[in-house]
Scaffold this motif. Sequence first.
Motif, PDB file in Angstrom:
ATOM      1  N   ASP A 627      75.345  30.219   0.081  1.00 21.40           N
ATOM      2  CA  ASP A 627      75.996  29.343  -0.893  1.00 21.40           C
ATOM      3  C   ASP A 627      75.923  29.927  -2.302  1.00 21.40           C
ATOM      4  O   ASP A 627      76.876  29.849  -3.077  1.00 21.40           O
ATOM      5  N   VAL A 630      78.160  33.070  -2.616  1.00 19.59           N
ATOM      6  CA  VAL A 630      79.565  32.686  -2.739  1.00 19.59           C
ATOM      7  C   VAL A 630      79.920  32.412  -4.201  1.00 19.59           C
ATOM      8  O   VAL A 630      80.956  32.852  -4.705  1.00 19.59           O
ATOM      9  N   ARG A 634      82.608  33.967  -6.713  1.00 22.76           N
ATOM     10  CA  ARG A 634      83.688  33.125  -7.213  1.00 22.76           C
ATOM     11  C   ARG A 634      83.759  33.087  -8.737  1.00 22.76           C
ATOM     12  O   ARG A 634      84.846  33.109  -9.323  1.00 22.76           O
ATOM     13  N   ASP A 659      78.214  37.119   7.903  1.00 25.93           N
ATOM     14  CA  ASP A 659      78.605  35.790   7.451  1.00 25.93           C
ATOM     15  C   ASP A 659      80.125  35.691   7.307  1.00 25.93           C
ATOM     16  O   ASP A 659      80.747  36.497   6.601  1.00 25.93           O
ATOM     17  N   ARG A 661      82.109  33.553   5.727  1.00 25.60           N
ATOM     18  CA  ARG A 661      82.647  33.258   4.394  1.00 25.60           C
ATOM     19  C   ARG A 661      82.705  34.520   3.547  1.00 25.60           C
ATOM     20  O   ARG A 661      83.681  34.767   2.828  1.00 25.60           O
ATOM     21  N   ALA A 664      85.464  36.718   4.705  1.00 21.78           N
ATOM     22  CA  ALA A 664      86.766  36.222   4.253  1.00 21.78           C
ATOM     23  C   ALA A 664      87.015  36.615   2.798  1.00 21.78           C
ATOM     24  O   ALA A 664      88.131  36.995   2.424  1.00 21.78           O
TER      25      ALA A 664
END
Length: 674
Positions: A627, A630, A634, A659, A661, A664
Amino acid sequence: MAPDTNRDGVLSADHRVNGILSRGFRLLVPPLAALIIVGGLGAQAVGQTLDAPAYVGSETCAECHAGQMEAWSDSHHGLAWTLPGEDTVLADFDDTEFADHGVMARFRREATRYLASVTETDGVTRDYEVHSVVGVEPLQQYLFETEPGRLQSFDIVWDTEKKTWFHLYPDQDLPPDDGLHWTGPYKNWNGRCAECHATGYEKKYDPKTRIYASTQAEIGVGCEACHGPGEAHLAWTEGREPEANSVPLDPFGFTMAFDGGNTEAEIQQCAGCHSLREAYGDGNPLPGTPYHDAYNLSLLTPNAYHADGQILGEVYVYGSFLQSKMYERGVGCMNCHDPHTTELKAEGNAVCTQCHSPAGNSEFPTLKLATYDSPEHHFHPDGSPGTECKSCHMTERTYMGNDLRADHSFRIPRPDLSAFTGAPDACTGCHQDQSADWAAERIAEWYPNSTKRNFHYGLTLARGRENPAAARDALIALAEATDVPAIARATALGLLQPVADPELAARFEPLLSNESALIRTEALELQRAAPPRDRVLRVINLLDDPATSVRFAAARQMLDAPVAQFPRDVEVKLAAAMKEWQASLTTRADYPETQLAIAGTALVTRNFPAAVAAFREAVTLDPQLVDAWVMLVRIPAALGDIDAARSALDEALAVNPDDPRLQAFAAELEAEQP
């Protein structure tokens, strides 16, 4: 919160943090941002007072209280944390070995030293000396000082009944660089455990150096851990005036009064350690501190409780007890437990029949006078487990490998609910070859006219967990009900937060003055859905609420308040609440999940450098905290710094290559590359 070896459980413990993260950098700049200086406060820890009486040590109590000292010295409190020695180390350190999942530990003695050679999955062998010992039965755990001042609880422990080593988490196969490894932040003794195993404890973590300089008045749960510092009491025994201090004392010089007939205060004193909660301070609050001034109690959340409130995770009693009819009727911990031996006051069913009998108990006049310890009540053969009150009303679960803990909600078995809530039932816990429907039929036969099989809040909470929008009306009804436990009502309010709207916020405005701090706190969180002006007007009245938990919730609500200036008295209350909340956050800077909260606060105030710093600290403490990774990708991407985003993503994938995410993100950035 208390330690949790499940990273998902740790992160989901505070849904507010996840909500902040999901909104991220799209929030508007609040005029109150200037009041928040993330990571810059050094305020005094919540619940501690600098001019309180001094601690004098349990041995000082022995001269006058010999009987109590004798009872305490061999108790689970007295032996909660001890130094290694012949009388305290119960494990076999005579060149014994234990191997599991590629980890090998060899235990040996060298004169008075107890040592372990540990070969990890990376093939590296390190020697550790036992620093101290935790517990006495049914297992004993050992602490290693992995760095100066840093104590870690080793996962390979001693079964004191079977006389063998075993692994606390046999299903985990973790390399040393994983945050959930025994050397990681979630198994750190200083931050996660010591405050409930020591007296007068202060963690003293330096977030700049990541070094602990922890101190305590006494290891183990001593006399003063419950009664409070003894200096003023000694003055009382000698007829002297105690040293001047601002802490309220009872007539005997203690901060916690046990002879005043205040059962609620006594329960809250025990609950400080016997609960699943988040601590606000840097160590032990002074005994006598109200619970909600020192802790944020976990509600009936999925990782901790079944939907009907039965224990699931290790919740340490208090949240269960708050659900019970016994709590509602004024029963306290010491009605059943001896506070010095920590044992039950009577054996077997006798501890229950001291009240639940034809004679009853004059302290609890609402009790039905009847015979319960008989086949006419329990319908089980003499001598069988089904004749024991606890088998049906205090079901047990095993934690830490071999430690049975009883559910203190003292519930009536409801196998008829199992199909709807997914929770286990006491009957088929023993009769494993039967179904819940079978058990429900038996109970209906035994008690055909029972009024105890009516609605249970677990039905609503189960629906609310699955789909809060579909269960909205039922959750509203539960939150407004006055005949169910406050913890269940607060949980219903928490489940409503994702589907809250202005109408719902207005409807629950009366709950902002509810007598329960749990309900006030959750009702405050619902005000996020109110129109900005209405929200501010409702929240400002709670900035100086008597309960710290409520003040903190109010402070969070004001982070993005659309007000340029408040009246002076409101500004003072707001600044005090903000400062107190932030000081509390900084005392838990060694928690990865706290760094997420700090980062979320910084995002709300559009302080992007502070947010990045906190997310960076989170992944430094726990590299598998995706988390946080990410957000480290971002934020720079949203600000147009693609190179920084790619660099963070490369770091994240290096430690979390599988992972989805992160993979991606990598595909997205690759597609955008010119």
